[in-house]
Design an enzyme around this catalytic site. Structure first.
Site, PDB file in Angstrom:
ATOM      1  N   LEU A  33       0.625  -1.268  -0.084  1.00  0.00           N
ATOM      2  CA  LEU A  33      -0.128  -0.051  -0.123  1.00  0.00           C
ATOM      3  C   LEU A  33       0.862   1.144  -0.031  1.00  0.00           C
ATOM      4  CD1 LEU A  33      -2.583  -1.251   2.618  1.00  0.00           C
ATOM      5  CD2 LEU A  33      -2.801  -1.325   0.180  1.00  0.00           C
ATOM      6  N   HIS A  34       0.235   2.411  -0.710  1.00  0.00           N
ATOM      7  CA  HIS A  34       1.034   3.534  -0.863  1.00  0.00           C
ATOM      8  C   HIS A  34      -0.023   4.734  -0.562  1.00  0.00           C
ATOM      9  CE1 HIS A  34      -0.908   3.788  -4.708  1.00  0.00           C
ATOM     10  NE2 HIS A  34      -0.125   2.752  -5.033  1.00  0.00           N
ATOM     11  N   ASP A  35       0.237   5.983  -0.551  1.00  0.00           N
ATOM     12  CA  ASP A  35      -0.777   7.160  -0.349  1.00  0.00           C
ATOM     13  C   ASP A  35      -1.723   6.878  -1.334  1.00  0.00           C
ATOM     14  OD1 ASP A  35       0.750   7.662   1.731  1.00  0.00           O
ATOM     15  OD2 ASP A  35       1.685   9.511   0.983  1.00  0.00           O
ATOM     16  N   HIS A  37      -3.454   4.355  -2.378  1.00  0.00           N
ATOM     17  CA  HIS A  37      -4.526   3.421  -2.004  1.00  0.00           C
ATOM     18  C   HIS A  37      -5.143   4.125  -0.618  1.00  0.00           C
ATOM     19  CE1 HIS A  37      -1.551   0.344  -3.516  1.00  0.00           C
ATOM     20  NE2 HIS A  37      -2.723   0.034  -4.119  1.00  0.00           N
ATOM     21  N   GLN A  61      -5.373 -11.865 -13.560  1.00  0.00           N
ATOM     22  CA  GLN A  61      -5.182 -10.523 -14.189  1.00  0.00           C
ATOM     23  C   GLN A  61      -3.664 -10.394 -14.720  1.00  0.00           C
ATOM     24  OE1 GLN A  61      -6.307  -8.187 -10.733  1.00  0.00           O
ATOM     25  NE2 GLN A  61      -4.936  -6.656 -11.421  1.00  0.00           N
ATOM     26  N   ASP A 150      -5.876   3.897 -12.810  1.00  0.00           N
ATOM     27  CA  ASP A 150      -6.393   2.737 -13.637  1.00  0.00           C
ATOM     28  C   ASP A 150      -7.600   2.982 -14.429  1.00  0.00           C
ATOM     29  OD1 ASP A 150      -4.406   0.305 -12.634  1.00  0.00           O
ATOM     30  OD2 ASP A 150      -4.960   1.767 -10.924  1.00  0.00           O
ATOM     31  N   GLN A 153      -9.478   0.547 -16.222  1.00  0.00           N
ATOM     32  CA  GLN A 153     -10.158  -0.567 -15.299  1.00  0.00           C
ATOM     33  C   GLN A 153     -11.261   0.060 -14.631  1.00  0.00           C
ATOM     34  OE1 GLN A 153      -7.825  -2.696 -12.299  1.00  0.00           O
ATOM     35  NE2 GLN A 153      -8.465  -1.074 -10.900  1.00  0.00           N
ATOM     36  N   SER A 185       2.649   4.072  -7.308  1.00  0.00           N
ATOM     37  CA  SER A 185       2.255   2.853  -7.936  1.00  0.00           C
ATOM     38  C   SER A 185       3.175   1.881  -7.077  1.00  0.00           C
ATOM     39  CB  SER A 185       2.669   2.472  -9.510  1.00  0.00           C
ATOM     40  OG  SER A 185       2.788   1.178  -9.802  1.00  0.00           O
ATOM     41  N   SER A 186       2.515   0.776  -6.743  1.00  0.00           N
ATOM     42  CA  SER A 186       3.171  -0.416  -6.060  1.00  0.00           C
ATOM     43  C   SER A 186       4.499  -0.997  -6.750  1.00  0.00           C
ATOM     44  CB  SER A 186       2.387  -1.592  -5.758  1.00  0.00           C
ATOM     45  OG  SER A 186       1.262  -1.145  -5.225  1.00  0.00           O
TER      46      SER A 186
HETATM   47  P1  AMP Z   1      -3.672  -2.038  -7.155  1.00  0.00           P
HETATM   48  O1  AMP Z   1      -3.247  -2.247  -5.782  1.00  0.00           O
HETATM   49  O2  AMP Z   1      -2.854  -1.578  -7.764  1.00  0.00           O
HETATM   50  O3  AMP Z   1      -4.614  -2.844  -7.609  1.00  0.00           O
HETATM   51  O4  AMP Z   1      -4.786  -0.727  -6.719  1.00  0.00           O
HETATM   52  C1  AMP Z   1      -5.812  -0.832  -5.970  1.00  0.00           C
HETATM   53  C2  AMP Z   1      -6.589   0.612  -6.184  1.00  0.00           C
HETATM   54  O5  AMP Z   1      -5.764   1.818  -5.870  1.00  0.00           O
HETATM   55  C3  AMP Z   1      -7.118   0.684  -7.714  1.00  0.00           C
HETATM   56  O6  AMP Z   1      -8.315   1.315  -7.526  1.00  0.00           O
HETATM   57  C4  AMP Z   1      -6.126   1.700  -8.173  1.00  0.00           C
HETATM   58  O7  AMP Z   1      -6.780   2.521  -9.140  1.00  0.00           O
HETATM   59  C5  AMP Z   1      -5.762   2.617  -7.077  1.00  0.00           C
HETATM   60  N1  AMP Z   1      -4.572   3.206  -7.154  1.00  0.00           N
HETATM   61  C6  AMP Z   1      -3.314   2.831  -7.397  1.00  0.00           C
HETATM   62  N2  AMP Z   1      -2.343   3.666  -7.559  1.00  0.00           N
HETATM   63  C7  AMP Z   1      -3.285   5.068  -7.454  1.00  0.00           C
HETATM   64  C8  AMP Z   1      -2.711   6.300  -7.318  1.00  0.00           C
HETATM   65  N3  AMP Z   1      -1.693   6.776  -7.515  1.00  0.00           N
HETATM   66  N4  AMP Z   1      -3.677   7.281  -7.005  1.00  0.00           N
HETATM   67  C9  AMP Z   1      -4.735   6.911  -6.795  1.00  0.00           C
HETATM   68  N5  AMP Z   1      -5.246   5.613  -6.558  1.00  0.00           N
HETATM   69  C10 AMP Z   1      -4.440   4.702  -6.858  1.00  0.00           C
END
Ligand code: AMP
Length: 287
Positions: A33-35, A37, A61, A150, A153, A185-186
């Site tokens: 997780l990052h900011d 999320h 996926q 995304d 998505q 991004s992760s």
């Molecule tokens: P993920 O863990 O990459 O599958 O992302 C989970 C959710 O977090 C998805 O709805 C992504 O679109 C959202 N997300 C990922 N990166 C960001 C970001 N930089 N800013 C806002 N939402 C994000």
């Protein structure tokens, strides 16, 4: 924070919450997780009495097995982050429980998934819509929150929810960025310092195109060329496209709300980013 691994336990707990008249806001993630999320998680407080976050790295996926194998995992840290964000429930289902032997059922959104990431990652969106449907069926959310990072998505999930009459409100949040513009991004964890520097040229290109648009440019090709000028060696562009933000149809002239989306590889790391181009951006400049 309650941590639930078992699918039946999660489903029973969700039903119990519903019986008590509680609303559920759901934030599905793949962890690390990052900011970005955290922004979705914080927003969840406005949409439900109970916030459920899931962490599941969804194998269906990933079109590239090594991308799946190398996807970053940081469960201990994630748990600490979610506790301090006062999340109510963390759902961490197991792969074998979600996809048991002889698993055969998939959800497929058609036209919206043809281009962009859909064209470059065969089967990706089928995996996304399948896991999101399964998680929705287990967690029974009233609202689910997704990031605009995304973008395709998000459009695909909105379409699926409408087409399959799912009674779930979909909320989206703008992309959260580092102070220098890099979209969180992760996968950024995989970037060494010099790759990170190269990756910055993606948001730089997008912002440059955004400024041109605000200055009155409306030709897709002009904006794409301007963005391309910023992209440095070592960044392998997969696609750079400007499309209608609702239908994702390609646009030659930007005469409606549009998305400028990029996917690229920096080293072995695949990154995506986008900006929204809309009338108010012209207005902002003019007013
Ligand atoms: P993920 O863990 O990459 O599958 O992302 C989970 C959710 O977090 C998805 O709805 C992504 O679109 C959202 N997300 C990922 N990166 C960001 C970001 N930089 N800013 C806002 N939402 C994000």
């Amino acid at each position: 924070m309650k941590i639930i691994q078992d699918i039946s336990e999660m489903a029973a707990f969700a039903r119990e919450l519903k019986r008590e008249g509680k609303t559920i806001a759901f934030i599905p993630t793949m962890g690390c997780l990052h900011d970005g999320h955290l922004d979705l998680i914080k927003a969840g407080a406005d949409y439900g009495n109970v916030r459920v976050v899931s962490i599941f790295v969804n194998p269906t996926q990933f079109n590239d097995p090594s991308d799946y194998q190398n996807y970053p995992i940081a469960l201990e840290k994630d748990i600490a982050v979610l506790k301090s964000a006062q999340v109510d429930i963390l759902f961490i289902p197991e792969k074998a429980a979600l996809y048991p032997d002889n698993y055969q059922t998939y959800v497929d959104v058609t036209t919206l998934t043809d281009g962009m990431c859909g064209a470059n990652r065969p089967g990706h969106f089928r995996g996304v819509t399948t896991i999101v449907t399964k998680l929705f069926n287990i967690v029974c959310p009233d609202t689910a929150i997704f990031g605009e990072k995304d973008f395709q998505q998000l459009a695909v999930i909105r379409r699926m929810v409408r087409d399959l009459n799912m009674n779930i409100q979909i909320i989206s949040r703008p992309t959260v960025r580092e102070s220098d513009g890099l979209a969180l991004s992760s996968r950024n964890k995989h970037l060494c310092a010099s790759d990170r520097e190269k990756a910055l040229s993606l948001s730089r290109g997008l912002f440059k195109a955004g400024r041109l648009y605000s200055d009155g440019a409306s030709s897709t090709q002009d904006l794409i060329n301007a963005a391309k000028d910023e992209i440095v060696a070592g960044v392998e562009i997969e696609y750079m496209e400007i499309r209608d933000s609702m239908t994702l149809e390609p646009l030659d002239i930007i005469d409606k709300r549009a998305v400028f989306a990029i996917a690229a590889k920096v080293g072995r790391t695949r990154l995506i980013d986008n900006i929204i181009l809309q009338e108010e951006d012209h207005c902002k400049e003019l007013c």
